[in-house]
Design a protein around this motif. Structure first.
Motif, short mmCIF file in Angstrom:
data_model
loop_
_atom_site.label_atom_id
_atom_site.label_comp_id
_atom_site.label_asym_id
_atom_site.label_seq_id
_atom_site.Cartn_x
_atom_site.Cartn_y
_atom_site.Cartn_z
N TYR A 196 0.70 -1.39 0.18
CA TYR A 196 -0.03 -0.14 -0.17
C TYR A 196 0.88 1.33 -0.14
O TYR A 196 1.86 1.21 0.32
N PRO A 197 0.28 2.34 -0.54
CA PRO A 197 0.93 3.63 -0.36
C PRO A 197 0.75 4.32 1.19
O PRO A 197 -0.60 4.28 1.63
N PHE A 198 1.61 4.21 2.01
CA PHE A 198 1.46 4.46 3.31
C PHE A 198 0.52 5.55 3.86
O PHE A 198 -0.48 5.29 4.47
N GLN A 199 1.10 6.63 3.55
CA GLN A 199 0.28 7.75 4.01
C GLN A 199 -1.12 7.95 3.49
O GLN A 199 -2.04 8.31 4.24
N LYS A 200 -1.11 7.43 2.16
CA LYS A 200 -2.20 7.64 1.41
C LYS A 200 -3.53 6.45 1.79
O LYS A 200 -4.45 6.90 2.12
N LEU A 201 -3.04 5.58 2.74
CA LEU A 201 -3.80 4.60 3.07
C LEU A 201 -4.33 5.10 4.37
O LEU A 201 -5.67 4.94 4.88
N LEU A 202 -3.31 5.71 5.28
CA LEU A 202 -3.94 6.26 6.65
C LEU A 202 -5.15 7.41 6.30
O LEU A 202 -5.85 7.44 6.99
N ASN A 203 -4.71 8.30 5.45
CA ASN A 203 -5.70 9.32 5.13
C ASN A 203 -6.97 8.94 4.51
O ASN A 203 -7.89 9.34 4.82
N PHE A 204 -6.83 7.78 3.75
CA PHE A 204 -7.83 7.11 3.12
C PHE A 204 -9.06 6.77 4.19
O PHE A 204 -10.20 6.75 4.32
N TYR A 205 -8.42 5.97 5.21
CA TYR A 205 -9.03 5.42 6.45
C TYR A 205 -9.81 6.47 7.06
O TYR A 205 -11.00 6.39 7.60
N LEU A 232 -3.55 0.55 -7.94
CA LEU A 232 -4.91 0.43 -7.75
C LEU A 232 -5.65 1.61 -7.03
O LEU A 232 -6.53 2.12 -7.66
N MET A 233 -4.97 2.09 -6.00
CA MET A 233 -5.55 3.14 -5.30
C MET A 233 -5.33 4.38 -6.04
O MET A 233 -6.19 5.24 -5.87
N GLU A 234 -4.47 4.59 -6.81
CA GLU A 234 -4.57 5.73 -7.80
C GLU A 234 -5.51 5.56 -8.68
O GLU A 234 -5.98 6.36 -8.98
N ASN A 266 -13.32 5.67 -7.93
CA ASN A 266 -14.39 4.36 -7.81
C ASN A 266 -15.07 4.44 -6.46
O ASN A 266 -14.57 4.28 -5.68
N LYS A 267 -16.36 4.44 -6.60
CA LYS A 267 -17.20 4.52 -5.24
C LYS A 267 -16.88 3.29 -4.48
O LYS A 267 -17.29 2.89 -3.35
N ASP A 268 -16.55 2.06 -5.26
CA ASP A 268 -16.54 0.79 -4.71
C ASP A 268 -14.98 0.52 -4.10
O ASP A 268 -14.95 -0.29 -3.41
N LEU A 269 -14.22 1.50 -4.30
CA LEU A 269 -12.65 1.50 -3.69
C LEU A 269 -12.67 1.47 -2.20
O LEU A 269 -12.15 0.68 -1.63
#
Length: 240
Positions: free
Chosen positions: A90-99, A220-222, A227-230
């Motif tokens: 995973y992209p680390f910071q993007k994952l934290l911010n995404f959560y 995938l995250m980029e 995508n609303k299902d992400l």
């Protein structure tokens, strides 16, 4: 003249090496976290400069045996239990911010709402000097002891909180050695304790096991960010 040039080159080399080594750390932190419900989680955090291995000792997410983090490349890898043999990148910071942005975990935030201030109280344990901090907000009050250990351990707090191994005690730099957070209404208290010892961990510890299937969620995250299902995909696979 030649000797002068040689001396100059040597001094410049020494300065560069010293600068590159400044702030480096090799060793193991052990985190013991007791939630306000009495659940105990223990984890080893093995550090080799910018490489970090977080390995479950007790409790924690049952999907994973460990997590690999490269602070320079901002890459997180979740390592499944041996019977599954899957590693997800995973992209680390993007994952934290995404959560946080999508409320994928109840109450999760990358920062704390409590504002902390240093007190005049200090102490020393095992050669480590610490300063006491206190803080509170409308629903919680907290104290912790802050030290300098050679590595900015506190940068890991948002991830430790995500995987259920930290509370709302937080400050940007240093190492929080002991922290308590108490609910003003519930009176329930959570505690986090950090100990550390220096050592030289093998670089192989920070590599993905060779027999594990690797799934790359960075792209995938980029590609699927609109995508609303992400949200469902990330929550299902990460499962924090």
């Amino acid at each position: 003249m030649r000797n002068y040039l040689s001396l100059t080159v040597f001094l410049l080399f020494t300065i560069l090496v010293s600068a590159s080594n400044k702030g480096s750390f090799e060793g193991t932190y052990t985190v013991s976290f007791k939630s306000d419900r009495g659940e105990l989680t223990e984890m080893n955090v093995i550090v080799k400069d910018s490489l970090v291995l977080l390995k479950n000792i007790k409790g924690g997410n049952t999907k994973y045996s460990s997590y690999l983090l490269n602070l320079n490349s901002d890459r997180l890898v979740t390592i499944s239990k041996p019977e599954k043999k899957v590693a997800i990148i995973y992209p680390f910071q993007k994952l934290l911010n995404f959560y946080e942005r999508n409320n994928l975990k109840d109450g999760y935030k990358t920062t704390s709402d409590i504002v902390f201030k240093a007190t005049e109280k200090t102490k020393e344990e095992n050669g480590v000097k610490m300063t006491k901090y206190t803080g509170e907000n409308l629903i919680e009050k907290s104290t912790f002891w802050l030290a300098e250990t050679g590595f900015n351990f506190n940068q890991l707090i948002p991830f430790l909180r995500l995987i259920g191994c930290w509370n709302d005690a937080q400050i940007k730099n240093g190492t929080i050695m002991n922290a308590e957070v108490t609910g003003k209404v519930t009176k329930n208290t959570s505690t986090a304790t950090v100990t550390f010892k220096k050592g030289i961990p093998a670089k192989s510890l920070f590599e993905i096991p060779k027999n594990y299937l690797q799934k790359d969620f960075v792209k995938l995250m980029e590609d699927e960010k609109n995508n609303k299902d992400l949200k469902m995909v990330i929550q299902t696979f990460a499962g924090f």
